[in-house]
Design an enzyme around this catalytic site. Structure first.
Site, PDB file in Angstrom:
ATOM      1  N   LYS A 257      -0.919  -4.217  -3.585  1.00  0.00           N
ATOM      2  CA  LYS A 257      -2.102  -3.664  -2.933  1.00  0.00           C
ATOM      3  C   LYS A 257      -2.527  -2.165  -3.686  1.00  0.00           C
ATOM      4  O   LYS A 257      -1.741  -1.339  -3.068  1.00  0.00           O
ATOM      5  CB  LYS A 257      -2.397  -3.704  -1.389  1.00  0.00           C
ATOM      6  CG  LYS A 257      -3.671  -2.987  -1.061  1.00  0.00           C
ATOM      7  CD  LYS A 257      -3.862  -3.063   0.385  1.00  0.00           C
ATOM      8  CE  LYS A 257      -5.265  -2.464   0.907  1.00  0.00           C
ATOM      9  NZ  LYS A 257      -5.381  -1.184   0.556  1.00  0.00           N
TER      10      LYS A 257
ATOM     11  N   SER B 107       0.906  -1.328  -0.115  1.00  0.00           N
ATOM     12  CA  SER B 107      -0.048  -0.075  -0.110  1.00  0.00           C
ATOM     13  C   SER B 107       1.035   1.351   0.150  1.00  0.00           C
ATOM     14  O   SER B 107       1.585   1.537  -0.972  1.00  0.00           O
ATOM     15  CB  SER B 107      -0.947  -0.119   1.265  1.00  0.00           C
ATOM     16  OG  SER B 107      -2.024  -1.088   0.959  1.00  0.00           O
TER      17      SER B 107
ATOM     18  N   ASP C 100       9.375   4.809 -10.683  1.00  0.00           N
ATOM     19  CA  ASP C 100       8.732   5.428 -11.880  1.00  0.00           C
ATOM     20  C   ASP C 100       9.472   6.636 -12.320  1.00  0.00           C
ATOM     21  O   ASP C 100       9.638   6.971 -13.402  1.00  0.00           O
ATOM     22  CB  ASP C 100       7.351   5.556 -11.539  1.00  0.00           C
ATOM     23  CG  ASP C 100       6.605   4.206 -11.794  1.00  0.00           C
ATOM     24  OD1 ASP C 100       7.053   3.357 -12.005  1.00  0.00           O
ATOM     25  OD2 ASP C 100       5.429   4.268 -11.673  1.00  0.00           O
TER      26      ASP C 100
END
Length: 556
Positions: A320, A295, A306
């Site tokens: 998740k 999470s 990223d």
């Protein structure tokens, strides 16, 4: 009214549940009204006509829990008396004695008293069996959550706890403990090692996490030897989304998008960008992950991957990609409900399980790797969706086996550490003490071979080979004789297996026994001595050429 909480992780207790997705269709108002009328009438009929007495509150709560479980494990109903645990996740504090408790067989035990909290300071220890809390006797049927409610209360109030202490003569003990406001420390340790590599251990994302990481980073940057930083998110089940965004903002320019959320109505997309000036844009950064990193932890790790701002080391994370918020209900109830999926900067969703598409038996499964899609980081590196954050460098524990697993899972190491602490009350030196040959021999003698159970893989392999030969027609007398010889050569011997795993067992005992004597921060420092993932992170951070090459996209 309690403020609404945006929660995307599971930081409750000792376990982690999977996430959820909203269904792609909505029932119309007529269907909802009709079913609510049926349910209301059913409860009334049972209350009026059932042959035995019925606890209506318990009956309805069971029905609600079953209904929500059919949606996803994260959508939960909290009546007014059960909300303290939920709100403590966000605030990072609660009123109580500061102890993790555990139901073990017919007993409820003090599994771990929090360092420097009232329970430990008063004298409660690991393994103490709780017999009574104030005037309430703890029975075999008493569950741990009921005991937890008894132990919690207003700071400044007193609670009397009676226990039985294993491995101690005259072990019936009673403690009067003054409750206080227990602060959940999200960062038990940070520091810079002799090679110039900084390290931060972050265990949860609550309201204090971002400030703690900022302060630690500012403090470490004062050290002129600082060459790089490791942020350890292993075992971190998440928490507040905003906390993850704030921590990411320490390392990327102000205004950088970290995550966006999309609910059932796709036009209601919300974008989260960093709002504060960063602390450092260039310091080499590694983030450690494992299968329990989930999470909010995945937002931090995934967004910095990223954005090509950090190298990820360790194991693939949990997966998740779902967001929960709290909604008020009548009679001071609270619903924690999945409202959105989150997408990190590359555009990928890392949710590993699609709860809106179940198997005929109601079960769910992870999205297979073959169905995941390729996305690209800011610099053009390939990353994938649908199954957690895949590390740039994978490091796994290849030495774990069934014997070691059962030493931990069946609490052999835990119980031995309790006996060791009972027999050795003096605190050893924090950084020089290590369990040696005498501890290992004592631990081996502590294990009862008649009660120690573990899967003997070699013996199972021999049985499988014999069955396969029989089924396929190869089990002649000569083949059977050879298999019997092989079985005799590979028969498991507990003493041999313990000796073979000596080094790993001593590591486990080092950590388990250390919990009885040392603070959380000292335990982190001690455990780093055996940490292959941390060693890999250090090596990458000290090799600038390798670090840069990992973050550079492959040539086309």
């Amino acid at each position: 009214m309690k403020k609404l909480l945006l929660i995307i992780g599971a930081a409750t207790g000792l376990c982690l549940a999977a996430g959820s997705a909203l269904a792609q269709s909505r029932s119309n108002k007529t269907d909802v009204s009709r079913n609510l009328t049926i349910f209301n009438s059913l409860v009334k009929e049972l209350q009026t006509n059932y042959v035995d007495s019925i606890d209506a509150n318990k009956l309805v709560k069971t029905a609600i829990d079953a209904m929500l479980q059919g949606i996803d494990p994260y959508t939960e109903y909290y009546p007014s008396e059960d909300q303290e645990e939920l709100t403590s996740i966000a605030s990072g504090q609660y009123g109580g004695i500061g102890a993790y408790i555990l139901k073990r067989g017919d007993e409820v035990i003090i599994h771990q008293p929090v360092w420097d909290a009232p329970a430990r300071n008063a004298g409660l220890r690991h393994g103490d069996v709780i017999l009574k809390v104030d005037s309430t006797v703890i029975k075999a049927s008493t569950q741990s959550d009921a005991v937890s409610k008894l132990l919690r209360g207003q700071p400044g109030s007193k609670v009397t706890v009676s226990v039985r202490r294993p491995y101690v003569a005259d072990s019936l003990l009673t403690f009067e403990i003054v409750r206080r406001n227990i602060q959940v420390n999200p960062m038990p340790y940070y520091g810079v090692d002799s090679t110039g590599i900084g390290y931060i251990r972050l265990t949860t994302f609550n309201e204090k996490s971002a400030g703690a990481v900022r302060d630690a980073l500012v403090d470490m940057k004062r050290d002129p030897s600082l060459k790089g930083l490791t942020i350890d998110l292993r075992g971190n089940g998440g928490g507040l989304l905003e906390s993850a965004v704030q921590i990411a903002g320490l390392f990327v320019p102000k205004g950088t998008e970290i995550v966006r959320t999309r609910g059932f109505e796709t036009d209601k997309e919300k974008i989260y960008k960093t709002t504060q000036a960063p602390v450092d844009l260039k310091l080499p950064l590694v983030i450690l992950t494992d299968e329990s990193t989930a999470s909010a932890s995945e937002i931090l790790a995934g967004s910095l991957q990223d954005l090509d701002r950090a190298v990820i080391v360790g194991e693939r994370s949990f997966g998740k990609g779902l967001v929960q918020t709290t909604r008020p209900l009548p009679f001071d109830g609270l619903l924690k409900v999945t409202v959105a999926r989150y997408y990190i900067p590359s555009g990928r969703l890392i949710q590993a399980i699609d709860y809106s598409h179940r198997n005929p038996d109601g079960s769910v499964a992870r999205i297979p790797d073959s169905l995941t899609r390729v996305w690209h980081t800011a610099a053009g590196r390939e990353v994938r969706d649908g199954g957690g954050i895949t590390p740039d460098i994978t490091v796994t524990d290849s030495t774990m086996n069934r014997l070691l697993y059962n030493v931990i899972a069946d609490m052999w190491a835990y119980d031995y550490a309790n006996r060791y602490a009972a027999r050795n009350p003096e605190t050893p030196d924090v950084m020089t003490w290590v369990p040696g040959d005498s501890v290992f021999a004592d631990f081996k003698a502590f294990i009862d071979p008649a009660r120690f159970k573990y899967d003997r893989m070699c013996e199972q392999g021999i049985d499988y080979l014999r069955d396969a030969a029989r089924i396929e027609g190869y089990l002649s007398d000569s083949v059977a004789a050879q298999i019997d010889i092989l079985a005799g050569m590979m028969r498991h011997d507990l003493d041999h297996d313990l000796n073979f795993n000596r080094d790993r067992l001593l590591e486990i005992l080092d950590s388990e026994i250390g919990e009885r004597y040392f603070s959380d921060g000292d335990l982190v420092r001690r455990n780093l001595r055996y940490d292959a993932e941390s060693d890999t992170a250090r090596a990458v951070l000290l090799d600038q050429t390798r670090y840069n090459s990992i973050l550079k996209p492959a040539a086309k």
